[in-house]
Motif scaffolding. Sequence first.
Motif, short mmCIF file in Angstrom:
data_model
loop_
_atom_site.label_atom_id
_atom_site.label_comp_id
_atom_site.label_asym_id
_atom_site.label_seq_id
_atom_site.Cartn_x
_atom_site.Cartn_y
_atom_site.Cartn_z
N GLN A 33 0.84 -1.20 0.00
CA GLN A 33 0.00 0.00 0.00
C GLN A 33 0.88 1.25 0.00
N VAL A 34 0.30 2.35 -0.46
CA VAL A 34 1.05 3.60 -0.59
C VAL A 34 0.63 4.59 0.49
N ALA A 35 1.60 5.06 1.27
CA ALA A 35 1.34 6.10 2.27
C ALA A 35 1.34 7.47 1.61
N ASP A 36 0.99 8.48 2.39
CA ASP A 36 0.88 9.84 1.84
C ASP A 36 2.17 10.36 1.25
N ASP A 37 3.32 9.89 1.79
CA ASP A 37 4.61 10.40 1.32
C ASP A 37 5.33 9.42 0.41
N GLU A 38 4.61 8.46 -0.13
CA GLU A 38 5.21 7.40 -0.94
C GLU A 38 4.69 7.39 -2.37
N VAL A 39 5.43 6.67 -3.21
CA VAL A 39 4.97 6.39 -4.57
C VAL A 39 4.98 4.88 -4.77
N LEU A 40 4.07 4.40 -5.58
CA LEU A 40 4.04 3.00 -5.99
C LEU A 40 4.62 2.93 -7.39
N ILE A 41 5.62 2.06 -7.55
CA ILE A 41 6.35 1.98 -8.80
C ILE A 41 6.14 0.62 -9.44
N LYS A 42 5.79 0.62 -10.71
CA LYS A 42 5.78 -0.62 -11.50
C LYS A 42 7.21 -0.83 -11.96
N VAL A 43 7.85 -1.85 -11.44
CA VAL A 43 9.30 -2.01 -11.59
C VAL A 43 9.66 -2.51 -12.98
N LEU A 44 10.65 -1.84 -13.55
CA LEU A 44 11.22 -2.24 -14.84
C LEU A 44 12.46 -3.10 -14.61
N SER A 45 13.32 -2.68 -13.68
CA SER A 45 14.56 -3.41 -13.41
C SER A 45 15.02 -3.12 -12.00
N ALA A 46 15.88 -4.00 -11.51
CA ALA A 46 16.43 -3.85 -10.17
C ALA A 46 17.93 -4.13 -10.21
N GLY A 47 18.70 -3.31 -9.52
CA GLY A 47 20.12 -3.56 -9.39
C GLY A 47 20.37 -4.69 -8.41
N VAL A 48 21.47 -5.40 -8.62
CA VAL A 48 21.88 -6.47 -7.71
C VAL A 48 23.23 -6.08 -7.13
N GLY A 49 23.27 -5.88 -5.82
CA GLY A 49 24.51 -5.44 -5.18
C GLY A 49 24.86 -6.32 -3.99
N VAL A 50 26.07 -6.14 -3.51
CA VAL A 50 26.53 -6.95 -2.37
C VAL A 50 25.66 -6.71 -1.15
N TRP A 51 25.09 -5.51 -1.04
CA TRP A 51 24.20 -5.21 0.10
C TRP A 51 22.95 -6.09 0.05
N ASP A 52 22.53 -6.52 -1.15
CA ASP A 52 21.39 -7.44 -1.24
C ASP A 52 21.76 -8.80 -0.65
N LEU A 67 9.34 -10.88 7.64
CA LEU A 67 9.36 -12.00 6.70
C LEU A 67 7.96 -12.24 6.15
N PRO A 68 7.83 -12.60 4.86
CA PRO A 68 8.91 -12.74 3.88
C PRO A 68 9.44 -11.37 3.43
N ILE A 69 10.74 -11.30 3.23
CA ILE A 69 11.39 -10.06 2.83
C ILE A 69 11.67 -10.08 1.33
N VAL A 70 11.29 -9.00 0.65
CA VAL A 70 11.64 -8.79 -0.76
C VAL A 70 12.86 -7.88 -0.78
N PRO A 71 14.03 -8.38 -1.18
CA PRO A 71 15.23 -7.53 -1.20
C PRO A 71 15.23 -6.59 -2.39
N GLY A 72 16.29 -5.77 -2.45
CA GLY A 72 16.48 -4.87 -3.59
C GLY A 72 16.41 -3.42 -3.19
N SER A 73 17.59 -2.79 -3.01
CA SER A 73 17.65 -1.36 -2.66
C SER A 73 17.53 -0.46 -3.88
N ASP A 74 17.93 -0.98 -5.04
CA ASP A 74 18.00 -0.18 -6.27
C ASP A 74 16.92 -0.63 -7.25
N GLY A 75 16.33 0.33 -7.94
CA GLY A 75 15.38 -0.04 -8.98
C GLY A 75 15.01 1.13 -9.85
#
Length: 323
Positions: A33-52, A67-75
């Motif tokens: 769900q989207v809060a007042d200060d958020e945006v909902l994004i239809k994802v095209l791609s996601a970066g894969v990094g060591v932090w993931d 849990l369950p956790i969806v990873p991915g800091s970049d997109g």
Amino acid sequence: MVDGDVPERMQAAAFDEFGGPEVITLRKLPIPQVADDEVLIKVLSAGVGVWDAYERQGVLVPEGSALPIVPGSDGAGTVIAAGGKVTSLAVGDLVYVSATARPKGGFYAEYASVKAEYAAKVPDGVPPEHAGAMPTDALTALAGLDAISLSAGAWLLIFGASGGQGHLAVQLAKRQGLNVIAVASGADGVALVTRLGADVSLDGHGEMTDVLARIRDAAPGGVNAILAMAGGATLDRLTEALAEGGVVAFAHGVQPEPQERPGVMVRAYDGESSPRQLQRLNELIEAGPFVVHVAQKFPLGKVRDAHQRLQTSYSGKLLLTVA
């Protein structure tokens, strides 16, 4: 504001326990769900990094995650809904995001909900798909350049220049008028940083006496700073090329951490995802051609393969394609 019909559930790569790549599985999850200060994004791609990988291992888990956790800091993707307090973005905008704080899940999914302050419009010249691999590393590279704070015409050595952060730092440093010595990994890495505009391109796997001699030929007075994307014995040798009072700057997470020594200052830095930094980054990117080098792309269903690839050597970034 919502663009069209949004389904109730989405395909996502997530994990219910911490561990190796095998814990990530595809499943159907509710769309956040989207809060007042958020945006909902239809994802095209996601970066894969060591932090993931660290997130998957339970080392760096975003605060508030369950849990369950969806990873991915970049997109990157398209805004399809925006909260009532969001004024910087609108439905239909193509954006990229760096969000370490994302309790509602990350970008390894068809949809992601994040605070609007972590998102910016994809700058001209960056392919939208590749933008998903860029954000965290580019913001971290910019923070590194801020940490050393060199004037145009100064000499900067970038160690690890062909990696995810490094190859972006090369380009951003040239935008700031710096002379760049890029120490890359292997022949492919040297070729990459040369294409990206490095003034001197060297192979960090080469004989260090020869590498140092070439650096001194280019910058007889010494380099003014080193941006270190990796640590260890090679970096220790490279500090011999520093001018008196030179700076070694490294991103938190580099191991082993560079050590203070006479005549050398050491500074650590972290990337910052904020409207101001995102604006600065976009202005630098749009000043000329800019490359986000993607070493390999993986569909979302091959996320385990992407995490296994993280453990190998490659130039640039890894990318998950979602849409």
